[in-house]
Structures are given as C-alpha cells and as structure tokens.
Design a protein around this motif. Structure first.
Motif, PDB file in Angstrom:
ATOM      1  N   TYR A 377      36.880  39.928  39.397  1.00  0.00           N
ATOM      2  CA  TYR A 377      36.693  40.196  40.959  1.00  0.00           C
ATOM      3  C   TYR A 377      35.179  40.130  41.238  1.00  0.00           C
ATOM      4  O   TYR A 377      34.617  39.487  42.026  1.00  0.00           O
ATOM      5  CB  TYR A 377      37.436  41.298  41.357  1.00  0.00           C
ATOM      6  N   ARG A 378      34.525  40.856  40.335  1.00  0.00           N
ATOM      7  CA  ARG A 378      33.089  41.034  40.557  1.00  0.00           C
ATOM      8  C   ARG A 378      32.325  39.738  40.152  1.00  0.00           C
ATOM      9  O   ARG A 378      31.528  39.405  40.992  1.00  0.00           O
ATOM     10  CB  ARG A 378      32.540  42.221  39.647  1.00  0.00           C
ATOM     11  N   ALA A 379      32.800  38.926  39.349  1.00  0.00           N
ATOM     12  CA  ALA A 379      32.331  37.707  39.007  1.00  0.00           C
ATOM     13  C   ALA A 379      32.640  36.728  40.116  1.00  0.00           C
ATOM     14  O   ALA A 379      31.694  35.995  40.515  1.00  0.00           O
ATOM     15  CB  ALA A 379      32.836  37.194  37.643  1.00  0.00           C
ATOM     16  N   PHE A 380      33.783  36.828  40.679  1.00  0.00           N
ATOM     17  CA  PHE A 380      34.140  35.976  41.896  1.00  0.00           C
ATOM     18  C   PHE A 380      33.055  36.402  42.941  1.00  0.00           C
ATOM     19  O   PHE A 380      32.697  35.462  43.791  1.00  0.00           O
ATOM     20  CB  PHE A 380      35.648  36.265  42.332  1.00  0.00           C
ATOM     21  N   GLN A 381      32.830  37.485  43.324  1.00  0.00           N
ATOM     22  CA  GLN A 381      32.117  38.075  44.391  1.00  0.00           C
ATOM     23  C   GLN A 381      30.595  37.575  44.049  1.00  0.00           C
ATOM     24  O   GLN A 381      30.109  36.828  45.163  1.00  0.00           O
ATOM     25  CB  GLN A 381      31.829  39.653  44.597  1.00  0.00           C
ATOM     26  N   ALA A 382      30.163  37.458  42.904  1.00  0.00           N
ATOM     27  CA  ALA A 382      28.767  36.801  42.459  1.00  0.00           C
ATOM     28  C   ALA A 382      28.760  35.461  42.769  1.00  0.00           C
ATOM     29  O   ALA A 382      27.937  34.905  43.350  1.00  0.00           O
ATOM     30  CB  ALA A 382      28.217  37.389  41.298  1.00  0.00           C
ATOM     31  N   TYR A 383      29.845  34.663  42.467  1.00  0.00           N
ATOM     32  CA  TYR A 383      29.970  33.324  42.577  1.00  0.00           C
ATOM     33  C   TYR A 383      29.884  33.032  44.049  1.00  0.00           C
ATOM     34  O   TYR A 383      29.225  31.995  44.667  1.00  0.00           O
ATOM     35  CB  TYR A 383      31.305  32.852  41.798  1.00  0.00           C
ATOM     36  N   LEU A 384      30.491  33.739  44.926  1.00  0.00           N
ATOM     37  CA  LEU A 384      30.584  33.376  46.533  1.00  0.00           C
ATOM     38  C   LEU A 384      29.162  33.748  46.970  1.00  0.00           C
ATOM     39  O   LEU A 384      28.884  33.079  47.722  1.00  0.00           O
ATOM     40  CB  LEU A 384      31.489  34.252  46.940  1.00  0.00           C
ATOM     41  N   ALA A 385      28.426  34.796  46.565  1.00  0.00           N
ATOM     42  CA  ALA A 385      27.160  34.900  46.976  1.00  0.00           C
ATOM     43  C   ALA A 385      26.217  33.859  46.758  1.00  0.00           C
ATOM     44  O   ALA A 385      25.158  33.725  47.308  1.00  0.00           O
ATOM     45  CB  ALA A 385      26.632  36.144  46.315  1.00  0.00           C
ATOM     46  N   ARG A 386      26.316  32.831  45.579  1.00  0.00           N
ATOM     47  CA  ARG A 386      25.575  32.025  45.144  1.00  0.00           C
ATOM     48  C   ARG A 386      25.728  30.737  46.004  1.00  0.00           C
ATOM     49  O   ARG A 386      24.990  29.599  45.668  1.00  0.00           O
ATOM     50  CB  ARG A 386      25.767  31.709  43.546  1.00  0.00           C
ATOM     51  N   ARG A 387      27.024  30.500  46.301  1.00  0.00           N
ATOM     52  CA  ARG A 387      27.358  29.383  47.193  1.00  0.00           C
ATOM     53  C   ARG A 387      26.433  29.055  48.289  1.00  0.00           C
ATOM     54  O   ARG A 387      26.129  29.999  49.089  1.00  0.00           O
ATOM     55  CB  ARG A 387      28.847  29.170  47.391  1.00  0.00           C
TER      56      ARG A 387
END
Length: 387
Positions: A377-387
């Motif tokens: 979930y933390r990785a997912f949040q970081a992924y969204l932040a980079r989009r």
C-alpha cells in the motif's frame, strides 16, 4: 469451542454475513435505498475497462439484506495483488455506531480476494452551503471551506470520526483534488416543489437566458446512441474552451450508454438542444428513480447567444421532477470562490439554479492489513504520487 470464544471476545459473533449477490438481488436492494448512486449499480462494472468486479451483500441473522456493494478490482503492476474500489459505496447502514459488524467482514473478504488496499466513498454528506451564501462570499483567494456552512450533517461528521479511529485515511486530506469522484457536488432539491417553485428558484440571469432560448426557437429533444459522436465532438470543444480534460473516449460513452440502458431502458439519456437544425449543446442524464444526475455537458463555441445550455438544463430539471426524483444532482464543482480562477465559472453557472453546494465525505483508503499488504500500500501511494 474456538480460541476466539475461549478468550471471551464475542464481538465477531455479531458480524453480518457477507456473500455474493446476483445482479437482480443487487438492483432490488439498491431500489430500496434513496441514497444509492448509479456508480454502485451492477451496470457500472461493464463501463470500467481494465477492472474486474463482484457484487457483495450483507445479511442480518434473519436473512434480510441490509447492505450491498459493487467492488471494482484493479491489479497492481508486477504483482498478483489488487486495489479494491467501491465508487460512492458501499450502500450500507452508515448510522450504525457499530459499523465494524459490516466493515470488518468486508475487509476480511477483500483480503481473501487478493486485495492489498481498499478505497470507498461513504454516502453521508458532510456540509452544505446555500447558493446565496456562497455568492455573497466570493472574492480573491476565497474557497467554499472559508464560508460558514448552512448545515453540518452530524452523521457525516460522526462517520468521519469513526473511520479515522479505525485507521482509514481521507484521500487528499482536506483538499478536493485527490478523489476519483468529486468531493464537492451541486444539488437542486426537487421533493415537494412545483415547476413554478423551480422557476422562482432560478436567478434572474437564468430565467432571462431560458426565455431567450425559447424565443430564439431552441428545441430540446432526446437523442440516441447515433448522436454520441456529435456529443463527443462538442465535449472536446468544451474541454478546450473551459480548460479541463476528462480524457474519456467516444468508446467510453458508447459503452456507458449501452450498459446503463441495457440494465434499465432510459437510465442514461442524451439530451440535445437544437437550433436551426444544428445540435448546439448535448448533456448526459442518468436516472435511478428518486435521484437524477446531470453527468457531462458539452456545447458549441458559436451561437452561444441563444443560450442552449440553460434551456437544456431547465428541461432536464423539470423532467427529473416530473419523473418523481427528489434530487437533481449536477455533479462536481471546484471549491474555489475566486472569480479570477477558471473553475469558478462552472460553479457560478450552477449557483444560478438555486441549489446547494454539498461537501461529501470524499473517498477514504486503508490497507486491508498484514505486513506485506501494508508495504504494498505504501508502494502504491508512492506510485500514484509519481503519476
């Protein structure tokens, strides 16, 4: 006796039973709930390409269905795990102070289904502002949140507190740009109002523009799938003119039109304003009984002086009332009250109908639990932040 009962913790004995629903069972439950939005109907799953889905229900001990949910699943790249999304759902008893009895089995089910995290959109409203109050408060740098609300919904505030206490995070915090669905919406109440009441609720500019359209010979007609390409062409013009980009293809609207109307004929309508044989404005309208939504609007750049959009909205509002709807939902608005901000123009236009700005609870997220899921979930949040 199980280890759980041996410890004296009997709370899970009170959990509602969760199970799959047929499409008919799901629709039948939603038909009994005035707050249910079209995004929770089974047909919406057919609109969302790239997502899998399932329909869930909760039952009391006596077997009565007390809640339901359309769950969409999106696979996280490079994993076998899924992000679960309940758009403007679930349709459940948010007033239940012991929401764990239905929330806990939902999270357990999603985790067993392979989800690592879930996002949902609780239905209770949070705050409401009358249009006149907001109009008087416009100014540089001002936002809706700066204005004392006309009404604060105690249930919405309680639900927000309960979710925070359980570790749920409001997407975007107090901002309004992190939700997949709009946090601020504009709603016109219809229940108990006559056509004359609705007309008197319009401001002078709106009434003048509707009369101008009528005098100019603007005709309001219901279109069909054949006019969707023209609607989409006008939508691209509108996006360029007004400075926004929905990013939806013609195929998206064709799929939506087919799926919603296959579920219930007339659920989605394409409403057209025609002048001298030309479509000058095209708006989509979605109905589920006691609620009607103006979803997406498009209009041409020329002949705007005949005010096709005002005439179209007035007819749609009246048609919604005549069909028995209690609310006409004009969907999202920005929170800005600054006349210098481009998004304010849409809010100003909608304020002229005499409705209210409603702040929903927005969307909330949490991990479904477990070290691996928390890390993903933390990785997912970081992924969204980079989009």
């Amino acid at each position: 006796m199980s280890a759980l009962l041996a410890t004296g913790d009997r709370s899970r004995e009170q959990d509602l039973r969760i199970h799959g629903l047929t499409a008919d069972e799901h629709r039948a439950h939603l038909a009994t709930r005035a707050e249910a939005g079209f995004l929770q109907y089974p047909s919406w799953a057919a609109v969302k390409e790239g997502w899998s889905s399932e329909r869930l229900g909760w039952r009391e001990d006596g077997g009565e269905l007390s809640g339901s949910a359309l769950v969409l699943y999106r696979q996280f790249p490079g994993t076998r795990k899924y992000f679960a999304y309940l758009p403007e759902g679930p349709v459940a008893d948010w007033a239940d102070p012991d929401m764990d009895r239905w929330l806990r089995p939902l999270l357990a089910h999603l985790r067993a289904a392979g989800a690592f995290a879930v996002r949902m959109g609780p239905s209770p409203a949070y705050r409401r502002w009358d249009g006149a109050r907001l109009k008087a408060a416009t100014g540089p740098g001002r936002t809706v949140g700066d204005v004392l609300a006309s009404e604060v919904d105690p249930l919405g505030a309680a639900v927000a507190d309960r979710l925070r206490a359980r570790g749920w995070r409001r997407c975007g915090g107090d901002g309004d740009d992190a939700d997949a669905q709009p946090r601020y919406v504009f709603r016109v109440p219809l229940a108990g109002r006559t056509t004359e009441d609705l007309w008197s609720g319009l401001n002078q500019e709106w009434r003048r523009n509707v009369r101008r359209a009528r005098k100019a010979g603007v005709r309001i007609v219901t279109g069909s799938a054949a006019e969707l390409p023209e609607f989409h062409r006008l939508l691209r013009i509108t996006e360029e003119r007004d400075g926004f980009r929905l990013g939806r293809s013609l195929a998206y609207y064709q799929r939506q039109y087919a799926a919603l109307n296959a579920e219930a004929p007339g659920r989605m309508k394409l409403c057209l304003a025609v002048h001298d044989g030309e479509i000058l404005a095209a708006h989509t309208m979605i109905s589920t009984g006691r609620r009607v939504w103006y979803q997406t609007g498009a209009s041409a750049d020329h002949r705007r002086e005949v005010r096709p959009s005002n005439a179209l909205q007035w007819r749609m509002m009246c048609d919604a009332r005549d069909a028995g709807a209690e609310v006409y939902d004009m969907r999202g608005v920005s929170s800005t009250l600054d006349p210098g901000d481009r998004p304010f123009g849409l809010l100003r236009w909608k304020l002229g109908t005499g409705g209210q700005v409603v702040e929903t609870l927005g969307e909330w997220e949490t991990s479904v639990g477990g070290a691996a899921n928390n890390a993903l979930y933390r990785a997912f949040q970081a992924y969204l932040a980079r989009r």
